[in-house]
Design a protein around this motif. Structure first.
Motif, mmCIF file in Angstrom:
data_model
loop_
_atom_site.group_PDB
_atom_site.id
_atom_site.type_symbol
_atom_site.label_atom_id
_atom_site.label_comp_id
_atom_site.label_asym_id
_atom_site.label_seq_id
_atom_site.Cartn_x
_atom_site.Cartn_y
_atom_site.Cartn_z
ATOM 1 N N GLY A 29 11.594 20.567 -6.348
ATOM 2 C CA GLY A 29 12.605 20.697 -5.316
ATOM 3 C C GLY A 29 12.557 19.617 -4.256
ATOM 4 O O GLY A 29 13.446 19.566 -3.394
ATOM 5 N N GLU A 30 11.561 18.726 -4.296
ATOM 6 C CA GLU A 30 11.496 17.652 -3.303
ATOM 7 C C GLU A 30 12.542 16.579 -3.600
ATOM 8 O O GLU A 30 12.920 16.359 -4.751
ATOM 9 N N PHE A 31 12.977 15.911 -2.545
ATOM 10 C CA PHE A 31 13.901 14.774 -2.663
ATOM 11 C C PHE A 31 13.114 13.529 -2.279
ATOM 12 O O PHE A 31 12.689 13.388 -1.137
ATOM 13 N N ILE A 32 12.930 12.628 -3.236
ATOM 14 C CA ILE A 32 12.140 11.421 -3.039
ATOM 15 C C ILE A 32 13.064 10.209 -2.999
ATOM 16 O O ILE A 32 13.720 9.886 -3.995
ATOM 17 N N SER A 33 13.147 9.556 -1.852
ATOM 18 C CA SER A 33 13.886 8.295 -1.748
ATOM 19 C C SER A 33 12.936 7.146 -2.051
ATOM 20 O O SER A 33 11.757 7.190 -1.670
ATOM 21 N N ILE A 34 13.442 6.128 -2.742
ATOM 22 C CA ILE A 34 12.629 4.973 -3.130
ATOM 23 C C ILE A 34 13.302 3.712 -2.617
ATOM 24 O O ILE A 34 14.467 3.448 -2.927
ATOM 25 N N VAL A 35 12.576 2.936 -1.824
ATOM 26 C CA VAL A 35 13.114 1.700 -1.263
ATOM 27 C C VAL A 35 12.154 0.557 -1.559
ATOM 28 O O VAL A 35 11.016 0.766 -1.976
ATOM 29 N N GLY A 36 12.628 -0.662 -1.332
ATOM 30 C CA GLY A 36 11.803 -1.839 -1.561
ATOM 31 C C GLY A 36 12.659 -3.031 -1.920
ATOM 32 O O GLY A 36 13.853 -2.898 -2.228
ATOM 33 N N ALA A 37 12.054 -4.196 -1.890
ATOM 34 C CA ALA A 37 12.768 -5.428 -2.203
ATOM 35 C C ALA A 37 13.226 -5.448 -3.656
ATOM 36 O O ALA A 37 12.670 -4.751 -4.516
ATOM 37 N N SER A 38 14.246 -6.250 -3.939
ATOM 38 C CA SER A 38 14.709 -6.416 -5.318
ATOM 39 C C SER A 38 13.576 -6.963 -6.176
ATOM 40 O O SER A 38 12.798 -7.807 -5.731
ATOM 41 N N GLY A 39 13.494 -6.463 -7.401
ATOM 42 C CA GLY A 39 12.473 -6.958 -8.327
ATOM 43 C C GLY A 39 11.117 -6.313 -8.171
ATOM 44 O O GLY A 39 10.141 -6.784 -8.767
ATOM 45 N N CYS A 40 11.040 -5.223 -7.397
ATOM 46 C CA CYS A 40 9.750 -4.557 -7.190
ATOM 47 C C CYS A 40 9.575 -3.306 -8.052
ATOM 48 O O CYS A 40 8.766 -2.440 -7.715
ATOM 49 N N GLY A 41 10.329 -3.197 -9.114
ATOM 50 C CA GLY A 41 10.066 -2.164 -10.103
ATOM 51 C C GLY A 41 10.652 -0.797 -9.827
ATOM 52 O O GLY A 41 10.300 0.178 -10.507
ATOM 53 N N ALA A 202 18.139 6.652 2.910
ATOM 54 C CA ALA A 202 16.850 7.099 2.380
ATOM 55 C C ALA A 202 16.238 8.185 3.247
ATOM 56 O O ALA A 202 15.766 9.216 2.744
ATOM 57 N N PHE A 203 16.233 7.966 4.572
ATOM 58 C CA PHE A 203 15.618 8.939 5.474
ATOM 59 C C PHE A 203 16.525 10.136 5.736
ATOM 60 O O PHE A 203 16.039 11.229 6.024
ATOM 61 N N LYS A 204 17.843 9.950 5.621
ATOM 62 C CA LYS A 204 18.773 11.063 5.815
ATOM 63 C C LYS A 204 18.635 12.089 4.696
ATOM 64 O O LYS A 204 18.580 13.302 4.954
ATOM 65 N N ASP A 207 13.181 13.879 1.497
ATOM 66 C CA ASP A 207 12.059 14.567 2.136
ATOM 67 C C ASP A 207 10.916 13.582 2.338
ATOM 68 O O ASP A 207 10.180 13.662 3.318
ATOM 69 N N ARG A 208 10.789 12.674 1.369
ATOM 70 C CA ARG A 208 9.794 11.616 1.446
ATOM 71 C C ARG A 208 10.468 10.295 1.086
ATOM 72 O O ARG A 208 11.440 10.272 0.338
ATOM 73 N N VAL A 209 9.933 9.206 1.630
ATOM 74 C CA VAL A 209 10.438 7.869 1.324
ATOM 75 C C VAL A 209 9.275 7.040 0.808
ATOM 76 O O VAL A 209 8.309 6.789 1.529
ATOM 77 N N LEU A 210 9.372 6.636 -0.467
ATOM 78 C CA LEU A 210 8.357 5.781 -1.076
ATOM 79 C C LEU A 210 8.792 4.331 -0.973
ATOM 80 O O LEU A 210 9.947 4.002 -1.281
ATOM 81 N N VAL A 211 7.877 3.465 -0.571
ATOM 82 C CA VAL A 211 8.157 2.035 -0.468
ATOM 83 C C VAL A 211 7.414 1.316 -1.586
ATOM 84 O O VAL A 211 6.185 1.405 -1.682
ATOM 85 N N PHE A 212 8.172 0.634 -2.447
ATOM 86 C CA PHE A 212 7.571 -0.178 -3.509
ATOM 87 C C PHE A 212 7.472 -1.620 -3.022
ATOM 88 O O PHE A 212 8.437 -2.175 -2.503
#
Length: 255
Positions: A29-41, A202-204, A207-212
């Protein structure tokens, strides 16, 4: 036990490492946002979660099951570019999305009429009810993306994967789709992983924001090292690092 468990995952294409040492545990049930520069997988990570690819090393488990060898109905994805059935009407695309949950496929008779009525409700929520009888080719790119998102959401997968799915939408439509996703997530309890370049989004939603990111860079060969999760923020608590919160809670429980 965590619902989604990612343990020491590496992915390499040929001799080029894309991601390395990725470890994360996610509750159902968690919502995981994923952010990071282009090309970071980031998109590679989604494909691994989908089981469209298998990791070079490590494993990904969902609901305690053995690592999947191919995509299943428990996981749905909306890519950056829309993907819908061009030979079906807009309404039937939504009906098809719901039918994915059925082992025997299509609806017939009274069930089909009920499914079409539910599809019309969905189309009204995503602003496409006025084109229900048309075909995807008659829609703009943004409208087709809305259809693809709606189709994936009505399938109600246990894990929904979104790869820059809102990027082509105008601001008003984007907010409406955010609300639709939030409502349906509350109804179904689905677990969501969303790749986005929009930190506010991402933050809106998350629940969590992962940075790659790549923790190590070789100026002579920028592709020498892969990316990993460098930050895990708890978006529900003012952006405090999630791991820090877990550690502090554990300390308080011990005392």
């Amino acid at each position: 036990m965590s619902f989604v468990s990612v343990k020491s995952v590496f992915q390499t294409y040929g001799t080029r490492p894309i991601i390395e040492r990725v470890n994360v545990e996610v509750e159902e049930g968690e919502f995981i946002s994923i952010v990071g520069a282009s090309g970071c997988g980031k998109s590679t990570f989604l494909r691994l979660l989908l089981a469209q690819e298998r990791p070079t090393r490590g494993e990904i488990s969902i609901a305690g099951a053995p690592p999947a060898r191919e995509p299943g109905l428990d996981r749905g994805i909306v890519f950056q570019r829309y993907s819908v059935f061009p030979h079906m009407s807009i309404r039937d695309n939504i009906v098809a999305g719901e039918s994915f949950r059925r082992g025997w496929g299509r609806f017939w008779g009274a069930e089909r009429k009920a499914a079409q009525a539910r599809a019309d409700e969905t189309l009204a929520r995503i602003g496409l009810d006025h084109v229900a009888d048309q075909y995807p080719a008659t829609l703009s790119g943004g409208m087709q993306q809305r259809l693809a998102i709606g189709q994936a959401l009505v399938a109600r997968p246990r894990v929904l994967l979104l790869d820059e799915s809102f990027g082509a939408l105008d601001p008003g439509t984007r907010i409406a789709m955010h609300d639709f996703l939030t409502d349906l997530r509350a109804e179904t309890g689905m677990t969501v992983f969303m790749v986005t370049h929009d930190l506010e989004e991402a933050f809106k939603l998350g629940d969590r924001v992962l940075v790659f990111d790549k923790p190590r860079w070789d100026p002579q060969d920028p592709n020498l090292n892969g990316a990993t999760i460098t930050y895990d923020f708890d978006a529900r608590n003012g952006g405090i690092p999630f791991q820090t919160l877990k550690e502090e809670t554990h300390v308080l429980e011990e005392h």
